[in-house]
Design a protein around this motif. Structure first.
Motif, PDB file in Angstrom:
ATOM      1  N   UNK A  42      20.974   1.114  26.178  1.00  0.00           N
ATOM      2  CA  UNK A  42      21.336   0.434  27.425  1.00  0.00           C
ATOM      3  C   UNK A  42      20.084   0.025  28.191  1.00  0.00           C
ATOM      4  N   UNK A  43      19.127   0.941  28.277  1.00  0.00           N
ATOM      5  CA  UNK A  43      17.893   0.652  29.020  1.00  0.00           C
ATOM      6  C   UNK A  43      17.092  -0.461  28.360  1.00  0.00           C
ATOM      7  N   UNK A  44      16.952  -0.405  27.031  1.00  0.00           N
ATOM      8  CA  UNK A  44      16.178  -1.432  26.340  1.00  0.00           C
ATOM      9  C   UNK A  44      16.848  -2.800  26.459  1.00  0.00           C
ATOM     10  N   UNK A  45      18.160  -2.832  26.264  1.00  0.00           N
ATOM     11  CA  UNK A  45      18.863  -4.117  26.356  1.00  0.00           C
ATOM     12  C   UNK A  45      18.718  -4.706  27.760  1.00  0.00           C
ATOM     13  N   UNK A  46      18.822  -3.869  28.780  1.00  0.00           N
ATOM     14  CA  UNK A  46      18.686  -4.350  30.154  1.00  0.00           C
ATOM     15  C   UNK A  46      17.275  -4.884  30.404  1.00  0.00           C
ATOM     16  N   UNK A  47      16.263  -4.170  29.879  1.00  0.00           N
ATOM     17  CA  UNK A  47      14.892  -4.609  30.104  1.00  0.00           C
ATOM     18  C   UNK A  47      14.592  -5.928  29.386  1.00  0.00           C
ATOM     19  N   UNK A  48      15.310  -6.192  28.283  1.00  0.00           N
ATOM     20  CA  UNK A  48      15.104  -7.434  27.540  1.00  0.00           C
ATOM     21  C   UNK A  48      16.048  -8.539  28.000  1.00  0.00           C
ATOM     22  N   UNK A  49      16.919  -8.235  28.965  1.00  0.00           N
ATOM     23  CA  UNK A  49      17.875  -9.233  29.449  1.00  0.00           C
ATOM     24  C   UNK A  49      18.970  -9.551  28.452  1.00  0.00           C
ATOM     25  N   UNK A  50      19.365  -8.567  27.644  1.00  0.00           N
ATOM     26  CA  UNK A  50      20.375  -8.780  26.597  1.00  0.00           C
ATOM     27  C   UNK A  50      21.724  -8.247  27.037  1.00  0.00           C
ATOM     28  N   UNK A  51      22.785  -8.933  26.611  1.00  0.00           N
ATOM     29  CA  UNK A  51      24.146  -8.459  26.785  1.00  0.00           C
ATOM     30  C   UNK A  51      24.569  -7.715  25.522  1.00  0.00           C
TER      31      UNK A  51
END
Length: 363
Positions: free
Chosen positions: A241-250
């Motif tokens: 969740x943290x990595x996806x959020x930091x990369x702007x991914x859904x």
């Protein structure tokens, strides 16, 4: 006999449950130290409550951080705890930073160390878990091997004299949870919001640094999962969740429906209700095998090679960028034979305590 268990991560809490029961059955004193490596309630508190594990005697509350920072903080917290309790055995579990910190703290204080789940090897020295396994095995006084292959690995490394084959304590818990799920005493539920449990679905987890820290690779994995012909219940680890959020991914896209990590009984029920598992988790590979469900592993190697027999588990090449290949592998036919008993008969925890007693008498 006083046994001090050092735990800190979800898989260790599951392993702790049958060991805790076996220690109590043997009439021994048990001190539980929780490092706080996993501090999210969904990855920690829920397992103590669900599996009937007594509350930890010591909470270090270390939390997240880089490997050196986290391991160092654990050592600083563990040293006075081990001095105060002076146990007959320090028991460490698996392959996390908590495992290595517990072993190091004990060794420096000349306290006997036993390593549960010793001898596993992926032979990928880029994995932090592999460093933790190897270093802990070579530091420990008693190596509790879960499989014959693990025992052979230790013998090859010159550690055979310290090794006992006990089986895998995860089998103890998994079979109990399986039987409860199949008896109908636990109601099946959707593993993630938007999943129709009456239609074919996959259980998926992605959390390893090798798959989540590279934005291009993580995007490719998510796209491949989204393109699968089944519903995908992606049980999203906080790291993902943290990595996806930091990369702007859904995370939610295509076939993917996002859920949170499940309590153990619910996880077993979700796997039993599924057509298979897609994961980079070592523990979930083995649970899929034990439960008779296909597993596709998002890694190029596994520390559980027994699961590869007959095609119950298959590996994906690294890096994972081929949607069609992933689809082919998750839709493959079930093997013609049932999984074997390579991991034991569900009584490993009792053997663990017996080996601790025996080794203590010899010392």
């Amino acid at each position: 006999m006083k046994i001090l268990s050092v735990v800190g991560a979800r898989p260790q809490f599951v392993k702790l449950a049958p060991v805790c029961a076996a220690i109590a059955e043997g009439g021994h004193e048990h001190v539980i130290v929780h490092t706080g490596q996993h501090y999210d309630p969904a990855l920690s508190d829920v397992f103590f409550a669900e599996l009937g594990i007594p509350a930890p005697d010591v909470q270090l509350g270390v939390g997240s951080g880089g490997h050196g920072e986290q391991t160092g903080a654990m050592l600083a917290g563990l040293d006075p705890v081990l001095r105060r309790h002076a146990p007959d055995w320090v028991l460490v579990y698996g392959d996390t930073n908590s495992t290595l910190a517990g072993a190091l703290s004990a060794v420096k204080q000349l306290l006997p160390v036993a390593h549960l789940e010793a001898g596993l090897r992926s032979f990928n020295r880029r994995m932090p878990e592999e460093h933790n396994r190897v270093l802990t095995d070579h530091a420990a006084d008693l190596l509790l091997a879960p499989t014959r292959r693990a025992k052979r690995n230790l013998e090859v490394e010159g550690l055979g004299a310290r090794t006992s084959l006990v089986g895998d304590v995860m089998v103890d818990v998994c079979f109990q949870a399986r039987d409860r799920a199949l008896s109908g005493t636990t109601a099946p539920t959707a593993p993630a919001e938007g999943i129709d449990p009456a239609a074919p679905y996959l259980v998926a987890t992605v959390h390893r640094a090798e798959n989540t820290d590279d934005p291009e690779l993580l995007e490719a994995i998510l796209d491949a999962l989204a393109a699968l012909p089944y519903q995908v219940a992606l049980l999203a680890h906080p790291r993902l969740v943290a990595r996806a959020a930091s990369f702007g991914m859904q995370l939610r896209r295509g076939a993917i429906r996002v859920g949170t990590p499940l309590p153990y009984q619910a996880m077993v029920g979700a796997v039993l209700g599924s057509v298979g598992v897609v994961t980079d988790s070592g523990g979930l590979q083995k649970e899929a095998y034990l439960l008779g469900r296909l597993c596709t592993t998002l890694r190029a190697e596994t520390e559980w090679p027994e699961t590869l027999v007959e095609g119950w588990n298959v590996l994906m090449p690294q890096p994972i960028r081929d949607k069609e290949l992933l689809a082919q592998r998750v839709t493959r036919e079930l093997p013609g034979t049932r999984p074997g008993l390579e991991y034991g008969d569900g009584k490993a925890a009792l053997r663990v305590v017996t080996e601790l007693e025996r080794a203590r008498r010899r010392s």
